[in-house]
Every structure is written in structure tokens, then in C-alpha cells.
Design an enzyme around this catalytic site. Structure first.
Site, PDB file in Angstrom:
ATOM      1  N   GLY A   1       0.808  -1.213   0.000  1.00 46.21           N
ATOM      2  CA  GLY A   1       0.000   0.000   0.000  1.00 46.21           C
ATOM      3  C   GLY A   1       0.839   1.259   0.000  1.00 46.21           C
ATOM      4  O   GLY A   1       2.012   1.228  -0.372  1.00 46.21           O
TER       5      GLY A   1
ATOM      6  N   GLY B   1       5.719   3.920  -8.664  1.00 44.23           N
ATOM      7  CA  GLY B   1       6.431   2.644  -8.801  1.00 44.23           C
ATOM      8  C   GLY B   1       5.453   1.480  -8.807  1.00 44.23           C
ATOM      9  O   GLY B   1       5.486   0.616  -9.706  1.00 44.23           O
ATOM     10  N   HIS B   2       4.544   1.468  -7.843  1.00 44.22           N
ATOM     11  CA  HIS B   2       3.527   0.413  -7.800  1.00 44.22           C
ATOM     12  C   HIS B   2       2.658   0.465  -9.063  1.00 44.22           C
ATOM     13  O   HIS B   2       2.331  -0.565  -9.647  1.00 44.22           O
ATOM     14  CB  HIS B   2       2.590   0.618  -6.604  1.00 44.22           C
ATOM     15  CG  HIS B   2       3.257   0.567  -5.271  1.00 44.22           C
ATOM     16  ND1 HIS B   2       3.297   1.640  -4.415  1.00 44.22           N
ATOM     17  CD2 HIS B   2       3.895  -0.441  -4.620  1.00 44.22           C
ATOM     18  CE1 HIS B   2       3.913   1.303  -3.306  1.00 44.22           C
ATOM     19  NE2 HIS B   2       4.298   0.058  -3.398  1.00 44.22           N
TER      20      HIS B   2
ATOM     21  N   LEU C   1       0.371   3.589  -2.091  1.00 44.87           N
ATOM     22  CA  LEU C   1       0.705   3.365  -3.504  1.00 44.87           C
ATOM     23  C   LEU C   1       1.261   4.624  -4.162  1.00 44.87           C
ATOM     24  O   LEU C   1       0.834   5.739  -3.888  1.00 44.87           O
ATOM     25  CB  LEU C   1      -0.540   2.886  -4.253  1.00 44.87           C
ATOM     26  CG  LEU C   1      -1.110   1.561  -3.732  1.00 44.87           C
ATOM     27  CD1 LEU C   1      -2.396   1.209  -4.478  1.00 44.87           C
ATOM     28  CD2 LEU C   1      -0.104   0.425  -3.848  1.00 44.87           C
TER      29      LEU C   1
ATOM     30  N   GLY D   1       9.187  -5.050  -8.600  1.00 47.20           N
ATOM     31  CA  GLY D   1      10.029  -3.934  -9.026  1.00 47.20           C
ATOM     32  C   GLY D   1      11.509  -4.252  -8.868  1.00 47.20           C
ATOM     33  O   GLY D   1      11.927  -4.842  -7.869  1.00 47.20           O
ATOM     34  N   GLN D   2      12.279  -3.817  -9.845  1.00 45.67           N
ATOM     35  CA  GLN D   2      13.746  -3.940  -9.785  1.00 45.67           C
ATOM     36  C   GLN D   2      14.312  -3.192  -8.576  1.00 45.67           C
ATOM     37  O   GLN D   2      15.363  -3.526  -8.058  1.00 45.67           O
ATOM     38  CB  GLN D   2      14.336  -3.382 -11.088  1.00 45.67           C
ATOM     39  CG  GLN D   2      15.854  -3.323 -11.139  1.00 45.67           C
ATOM     40  CD  GLN D   2      16.494  -4.690 -11.050  1.00 45.67           C
ATOM     41  OE1 GLN D   2      15.925  -5.680 -11.505  1.00 45.67           O
ATOM     42  NE2 GLN D   2      17.673  -4.749 -10.443  1.00 45.67           N
ATOM     43  N   LYS D   3      13.567  -2.173  -8.120  1.00 47.00           N
ATOM     44  CA  LYS D   3      13.985  -1.391  -6.946  1.00 47.00           C
ATOM     45  C   LYS D   3      14.393  -2.307  -5.780  1.00 47.00           C
ATOM     46  O   LYS D   3      15.340  -2.027  -5.068  1.00 47.00           O
ATOM     47  CB  LYS D   3      12.809  -0.481  -6.559  1.00 47.00           C
ATOM     48  CG  LYS D   3      12.761   0.011  -5.144  1.00 47.00           C
ATOM     49  CD  LYS D   3      13.448   1.326  -5.028  1.00 47.00           C
ATOM     50  CE  LYS D   3      13.227   2.018  -3.713  1.00 47.00           C
ATOM     51  NZ  LYS D   3      13.221   1.154  -2.552  1.00 47.00           N
ATOM     52  N   ASP D   4      13.624  -3.407  -5.585  1.00 46.86           N
ATOM     53  CA  ASP D   4      13.933  -4.340  -4.504  1.00 46.86           C
ATOM     54  C   ASP D   4      14.604  -5.575  -5.104  1.00 46.86           C
ATOM     55  O   ASP D   4      14.035  -6.670  -5.159  1.00 46.86           O
ATOM     56  CB  ASP D   4      12.646  -4.695  -3.752  1.00 46.86           C
ATOM     57  CG  ASP D   4      12.053  -3.457  -3.088  1.00 46.86           C
ATOM     58  OD1 ASP D   4      12.579  -3.031  -2.062  1.00 46.86           O
ATOM     59  OD2 ASP D   4      11.092  -2.890  -3.637  1.00 46.86           O
TER      60      ASP D   4
END
Ligand code: AMP
Length: 283
Positions: free
Chosen positions: A31, A36-37, A33, A147-150
Site C-alpha cells: 500500500g 512505482g507500484h 501506492l 520492481g527492480q527497486k527491490d
């Protein structure tokens, strides 16, 4: 948009779609949001017949003294964003719906879970793997979007899906950034304007490191990242490293390398990364 809070309820909704031969795309979130989400939802919307998004702040992945209680929650706003993005089903379970008080099963992905984020946040990836395993079993998606972020989360979950034969594909979407380069994150809400400006050092460090890493100079890349972070005001580095994107062990020359940074800026702990192709080693 259908809103389901119970496991039986969402299974019944999606069983009908499955029987009709529809493909199911799934985006798990906590959440608060943001863009990115929403980019994950757009990817799911473009590829799948039915898009399911879960919003669940998972207590299992927060350590003692972390921000579980303070984590931003705004259900009404989240639901309006999901609806506007054309999401078909929102799954918002309560903690009691997800976890029996006497639960005794945990998914552990050994190795990659113990390094970097896992070393700084013991038990974090057990919590992530356990909740994602449960959500995959509840939703039964054909494709799950992350996501590539994580990046380390992606490495952990890809292994879990492979090792435990979850019948789904994991699709990884690029990191969405603000114009300053700062990766969009729910935890950016903790930053003041000054801290937000300081936090741009994280992406600048990754860019500085990437130039060296592309040439296979991994030590120089790590030194360059540290230099940018050390120079920035109010930034305390946890790690700045070059790793193999799948194992998070030492990178291999000639293969893609992941540059990963974690740093504290004010009250927030920020993580970010980039992947660069490297030149093949000289024979
Ligand atoms: P979270 O709500 O933080 O658990 O994130 C839910 C999903 O959104 C995860 O797959 C994250 O990797 C992804 N995500 C978070 N921030 C970004 C971003 N800036 N760009 C792309 N994906 C993101």
C-alpha cells in the site's frame, strides 16, 4: 473493481476467471501506492486478462524496532488509485486472515536471504518469502510483477518459485524515479525537503559506480560509490557493493553486475540499485 478481504472470497472470484480461461496478473504491495507500484499494474494490465493487487502491510517482514506501526497506510486513497488504474480485484486481508495465531511454517530461501538486506534485517526475507508464498497460493496468478527497486527481494522470490515449483512467471519492472533520480518509495514520505535533496546522492553514487563496473572494475566502482555517499550531507551508508544479481555473491566479469546501495537519510533507510552489462574478460 471487486474488493476482497477474505481468502475464500478472492478464491471464489478468481476460480470463475480461471474457468473462463482468463490469465491472471498479480501485483503484491504494502500500500501507500505510488508511481512505482502503478507501473507494475500497467505492465500487468497490458499483458493479462485479470489484474489482482494485494495491499497488505506484512508484519512478518518487519524486525523489532522497525517501522511496522508507522508504515504509511491510506486504504481509501489506495483503493481509488487501483480503481483508476483499471485493476479488477483488490485483495486487502487483515493480519488475522493471513496468519493463524499458532502459525508454525516459515519459508526460508537460504544463502541469498542472509546477505546485504538480509544481514541488516534478520528474518526480513523469511517474512517476504512466507507472505508471497501464501499470496501466490491464495491468488494463483499466471504472472506476478515485482520492481527492480527491490533487487534482492526479486532474487529471493525467483529462487523460491523455482525451488518450490510455484506455477507462475515472475516479471521484473524497471525502477521508477523522480526527476532527481531518487527512486520513488513509500518511505520517501519520511523525508523532509532537505533530506530528500540529500537522498539524491544514492542515485548519483550508483551512476558514478556504474561507469567503473561497466569496465569490469568492481573495486573502483565500490570506491566511487562510497566517495559520492561520504561527500553528501546527512547520508550514512550501510553498504555500497557490486554483486551478482542472482546470488548476491561476488560479481562475474563479462556477466551483468548489480550495484546496490543502502543508506540512512534522516529517519528513512533507503535502498536502490542499477544493473550494468560488463565487458567480457580479456582472454
Ligand atoms: P512495497 O509496497 O514496497 O512492498 O512494493 C511493492 C512492489 O512495488 C515491489 O515489487 C517493489 O519492488 C515495487 N516498487 C517499489 N518502489 C518501486 C519503484 N520506484 N519502481 C518500481 N517498482 C517499485
Amino acid at each position: 473493481m471487486k474488493v476482497a478481504r477474505g481468502r475464500a472470497e478472492i478464491r471464489a472470484v478468481l476460480d470463475e476467471d480461471r474457468r473462463a480461461g482468463k490469465s491472471i496478473g498479480f501485483v503484491p504491495t504494502m500500500g501507500a501506492l505510488h508511481e512505482g507500484h502503478l507501473s507494475l499494474m500497467s505492465a500487468a494490465r497490458a499483458a493479462c486478462d485479470v489484474v489482482v493487487v494485494s495491499v497488505f502491510v506484512n508484519p512478518l517482514q518487519f524486525g523489532a524496532g522497525e517501522d511496522y506501526e508507522q508504515y504509511p497506510r491510506d486504504e481509501a486513497h489506495d483503493l481509488s488509485l487501483l480503481d483508476a488504474r483499471g485493476v479488477d480485484v483488490a485483495f486487502l486481508p487483515r493480519v488475522e486472515e493471513m496468519y493463524a495465531t499458532d502459525r508454525s511454517t516459515t519459508v526460508t530461501v537460504a544463502g541469498v536471504s542472509e546477505l546485504f538486506e538480509g544481514a541488516h534485517r534478520p528474518g526480513h526475507f523469511d517474512g517476504v518469502a512466507t507472505v508471497c508464498g501464501k499470496l501466490f497460493n491464495i491468488v494463483g496468478p499466471d504472472v506476478a510483477y515485482f520492481g527492480q527497486k527491490d533487487a534482492q527481494q526479486v532474487a529471493v522470490l525467483k529462487r523460491m518459485v523455482r525451488d518450490l515449483d510455484f506455477p507462475l512467471e515472475i516479471v521484473v519492472c524497471p525502477t521508477v524515479r523522480e526527476p532527481s533520480g531518487l527512486a520513488v518509495s513509500s518511505r520517501n514520505a519520511y523525508l523532509s525537503d532537505a533530506e530528500r535533496a540529500n537522498a539524491t546522492a544514492v542515485f548519483r553514487a550508483l551512476e558514478a559506480g556504474a561507469r567503473h563496473a561497466a569496465a569490469g572494475e568492481f573495486s573502483a566502482a565500490e570506491i566511487a560509490m562510497r566517495a559520492v555517499l561520504d561527500e553528501a550531507d546527512g547520508v550514512e551508508t550501510d553498504y555500497a557493493a557490486c554483486v551478482d544479481p542472482d546470488s548476491f555473491a561476488a560479481p562475474r566479469p563479462g556477466a551483468p553486475v548489480l550495484l546496490a546501495v543502502a543508506a540512512r537519510v534522516g529517519p528513512a533507510r533507503l535502498i536502490d540499485n542499477v544493473v550494468v552489462e560488463t565487458e567480457p574478460p580479456v582472454a
